[in-house]
Scaffold this active site. Sequence first.
Site, PDB file in Angstrom:
ATOM      1  N   CYS A 108      14.875  -0.398   9.705  1.00 19.70           N
ATOM      2  CA  CYS A 108      13.474  -0.727   9.610  1.00 19.70           C
ATOM      3  C   CYS A 108      12.779  -0.966  11.002  1.00 19.70           C
ATOM      4  O   CYS A 108      13.132  -1.736  11.712  1.00 19.70           O
ATOM      5  CB  CYS A 108      13.291  -1.821   8.553  1.00 19.70           C
ATOM      6  SG  CYS A 108      11.424  -2.325   8.371  1.00 19.70           S
ATOM      7  N   GLU A 167       1.161   0.200  11.830  1.00 19.01           N
ATOM      8  CA  GLU A 167       0.838   1.059  10.883  1.00 19.01           C
ATOM      9  C   GLU A 167       1.297   2.614  11.364  1.00 19.01           C
ATOM     10  O   GLU A 167       0.642   3.050  12.244  1.00 19.01           O
ATOM     11  CB  GLU A 167      -0.883   1.249  10.473  1.00 19.01           C
ATOM     12  CG  GLU A 167      -1.265   2.378   9.544  1.00 19.01           C
ATOM     13  CD  GLU A 167      -0.487   2.797   8.332  1.00 19.01           C
ATOM     14  OE1 GLU A 167      -0.462   2.135   7.553  1.00 19.01           O
ATOM     15  OE2 GLU A 167       0.209   4.001   8.425  1.00 19.01           O
ATOM     16  N   SER A 198       6.081   4.587   5.805  1.00 14.00           N
ATOM     17  CA  SER A 198       5.631   3.786   4.721  1.00 14.00           C
ATOM     18  C   SER A 198       4.370   3.531   5.475  1.00 14.00           C
ATOM     19  O   SER A 198       4.092   2.953   6.628  1.00 14.00           O
ATOM     20  CB  SER A 198       6.426   2.618   4.676  1.00 14.00           C
ATOM     21  OG  SER A 198       5.724   1.697   3.769  1.00 14.00           O
ATOM     22  N   SER A 221       2.121   1.307   0.669  1.00 19.06           N
ATOM     23  CA  SER A 221       2.142   0.113   0.381  1.00 19.06           C
ATOM     24  C   SER A 221       0.795  -0.009  -0.528  1.00 19.06           C
ATOM     25  O   SER A 221      -0.490   0.029   0.250  1.00 19.06           O
ATOM     26  CB  SER A 221       1.857  -0.482   1.589  1.00 19.06           C
ATOM     27  OG  SER A 221       3.079  -0.739   2.394  1.00 19.06           O
ATOM     28  N   LEU A 222       0.807  -0.033  -1.851  1.00 14.40           N
ATOM     29  CA  LEU A 222      -0.163  -0.009  -2.522  1.00 14.40           C
ATOM     30  C   LEU A 222      -0.825  -1.370  -2.943  1.00 14.40           C
ATOM     31  O   LEU A 222      -1.924  -1.678  -2.811  1.00 14.40           O
ATOM     32  CB  LEU A 222       0.007   0.899  -3.956  1.00 14.40           C
ATOM     33  CG  LEU A 222      -0.986   1.154  -4.736  1.00 14.40           C
ATOM     34  CD1 LEU A 222      -2.064   2.104  -4.189  1.00 14.40           C
ATOM     35  CD2 LEU A 222      -0.441   1.838  -6.038  1.00 14.40           C
ATOM     36  N   HIS A 223       0.100  -2.111  -3.833  1.00 11.06           N
ATOM     37  CA  HIS A 223      -0.025  -3.677  -3.885  1.00 11.06           C
ATOM     38  C   HIS A 223      -1.373  -3.786  -5.003  1.00 11.06           C
ATOM     39  O   HIS A 223      -1.263  -4.912  -5.698  1.00 11.06           O
ATOM     40  CB  HIS A 223      -0.561  -4.554  -2.703  1.00 11.06           C
ATOM     41  CG  HIS A 223       0.661  -4.368  -1.642  1.00 11.06           C
ATOM     42  ND1 HIS A 223       2.155  -4.467  -2.142  1.00 11.06           N
ATOM     43  CD2 HIS A 223       0.529  -4.129  -0.322  1.00 11.06           C
ATOM     44  CE1 HIS A 223       2.763  -4.119  -0.927  1.00 11.06           C
ATOM     45  NE2 HIS A 223       1.879  -4.142   0.070  1.00 11.06           N
ATOM     46  N   ASN A 297       7.842 -12.527   0.559  1.00 11.76           N
ATOM     47  CA  ASN A 297       8.443 -13.572   1.315  1.00 11.76           C
ATOM     48  C   ASN A 297       7.184 -14.163   1.956  1.00 11.76           C
ATOM     49  O   ASN A 297       6.362 -13.776   2.864  1.00 11.76           O
ATOM     50  CB  ASN A 297       9.005 -12.894   2.564  1.00 11.76           C
ATOM     51  CG  ASN A 297      10.163 -11.948   1.865  1.00 11.76           C
ATOM     52  OD1 ASN A 297      11.029 -12.395   1.302  1.00 11.76           O
ATOM     53  ND2 ASN A 297       9.900 -10.611   2.034  1.00 11.76           N
ATOM     54  N   CYS A 340      10.364  -7.859   4.487  1.00 14.33           N
ATOM     55  CA  CYS A 340       9.138  -7.225   4.690  1.00 14.33           C
ATOM     56  C   CYS A 340       7.681  -8.235   4.763  1.00 14.33           C
ATOM     57  O   CYS A 340       7.844  -9.000   4.174  1.00 14.33           O
ATOM     58  CB  CYS A 340       9.054  -6.358   3.283  1.00 14.33           C
ATOM     59  SG  CYS A 340       9.221  -4.871   3.381  1.00 14.33           S
TER      60      CYS A 340
HETATM   61  S1  SF4 Z   1       1.365  -4.686   6.035  1.00 13.46           S
HETATM   62 FE1  SF4 Z   1       1.274  -5.375   8.147  1.00 13.46          FE
HETATM   63  S2  SF4 Z   1       2.016  -4.035   9.444  1.00 13.46           S
HETATM   64 FE2  SF4 Z   1       1.602  -2.920   7.688  1.00 13.46          FE
HETATM   65  S3  SF4 Z   1      -0.476  -2.181   7.887  1.00 13.46           S
HETATM   66 FE3  SF4 Z   1      -0.832  -4.250   6.810  1.00 13.46          FE
HETATM   67  S4  SF4 Z   1      -0.854  -5.297   8.684  1.00 13.46           S
HETATM   68 FE4  SF4 Z   1      -0.199  -3.576   9.679  1.00 13.46          FE
END
Ligand code: SF4
Length: 347
Positions: A108, A167, A198, A221-223, A297, A340
């Site tokens: 990762c 990102e 990702s 990363s939807l959430h 986490n 993560c």
């Molecule tokens: S989860 Fe964290 S590292 Fe990923 S885009 Fe959002 S702020 Fe940035």
Amino acid sequence: MEEIKKKDIRALTREQLREFFVSNGDKAFRGNQVYEWLWQKAAYSFDVMTNLSKETREMLEANFVINHIKVDQMQRSSDGTIKNAVRLHDDLIVESVLIPTKSRTTACVSSQVGCSLDCRFCATSRLKRMRNLNPDEIYDQVVAIDNESRLYFERPLSNIVFMGMGEPLMNYNNVLKAIDKITSPDGLGMSPKRITVSTSGVPKLIRKMADDEVKFKLAVSLHSAVDEIRTSIMPFNAKFTLSDLRESLVYWYEKTRSRITYEYVVWDGINDTQKDVDALVEFCRFAPSKVNLIEYNPIDDGEFKQASNAAIDRYVNTLEKNNIVVTVRRSRGKDIDAACGQLANKS
Ligand code: SF4
């Protein structure tokens, strides 16, 4: 006397290296030899380039630097996960993680120092974005983890996810250049099918990736599939709304035929109702996809808490009933803050 600023040799293409040697009265093939040392053999110093004469190595030393990363600190979790604190040439630090399972080793890796986005559940968001990583700094993280995998697990690295700090699409060109090197026979020769980028979802750049005909996999990363909720936890969603994201993902699938993975954490009191599940099912209908439900986490302040098992089961059952592939991912490396959303240069 003014000191001459040496050039980063890994910013040069193979052709430029060949030209450098020719313009210095040497043979073009020396450029190939050096290129091989720099990428395939990941050399961190000119001294190790033993098939070059001492004079040639000194000449390189006088003109160039190799901005190799240095693993400053390596922490091992009780579950085998390894976290590297990686020092860059300008002394900034990023983190990368080796995640072993029975059959594979996944790296990762980070793409930026800090992050310009502001996901409220993520430790990295607390570090402001300092700079983008160069392609070679991304490549070096992968090489370091490949070496650790061979040393501790007696097998090469098998997969890479761009899910560390930053990102990746906000560092688009460098991430793509790094992947080019990782997949090229001139570099590590890994299959792009084993690499996943990702993103938190930048619609314009998802379209660009599709237009650039990339061969790696895409995870988002939807959430939450409800705009209000997503904006409350990922504020940039106010600008890059779910409908824009959805359209870009439909475009991605039409162009690449590559199934999308949605990364999704279920938090207590945030996205744990049946309405949230139904919105996700609806979102998944637009393009072939699968869902990874990831264990959360906590990052100290307790605002975000992992939802109950009953809430997770509700997600799993509803998604499966609607023929959507879902996996529940246990988090790894929690005891060393390597899981993560936990990467924040604490060590
Ligand atoms: S989860 Fe964290 S590292 Fe990923 S885009 Fe959002 S702020 Fe940035």
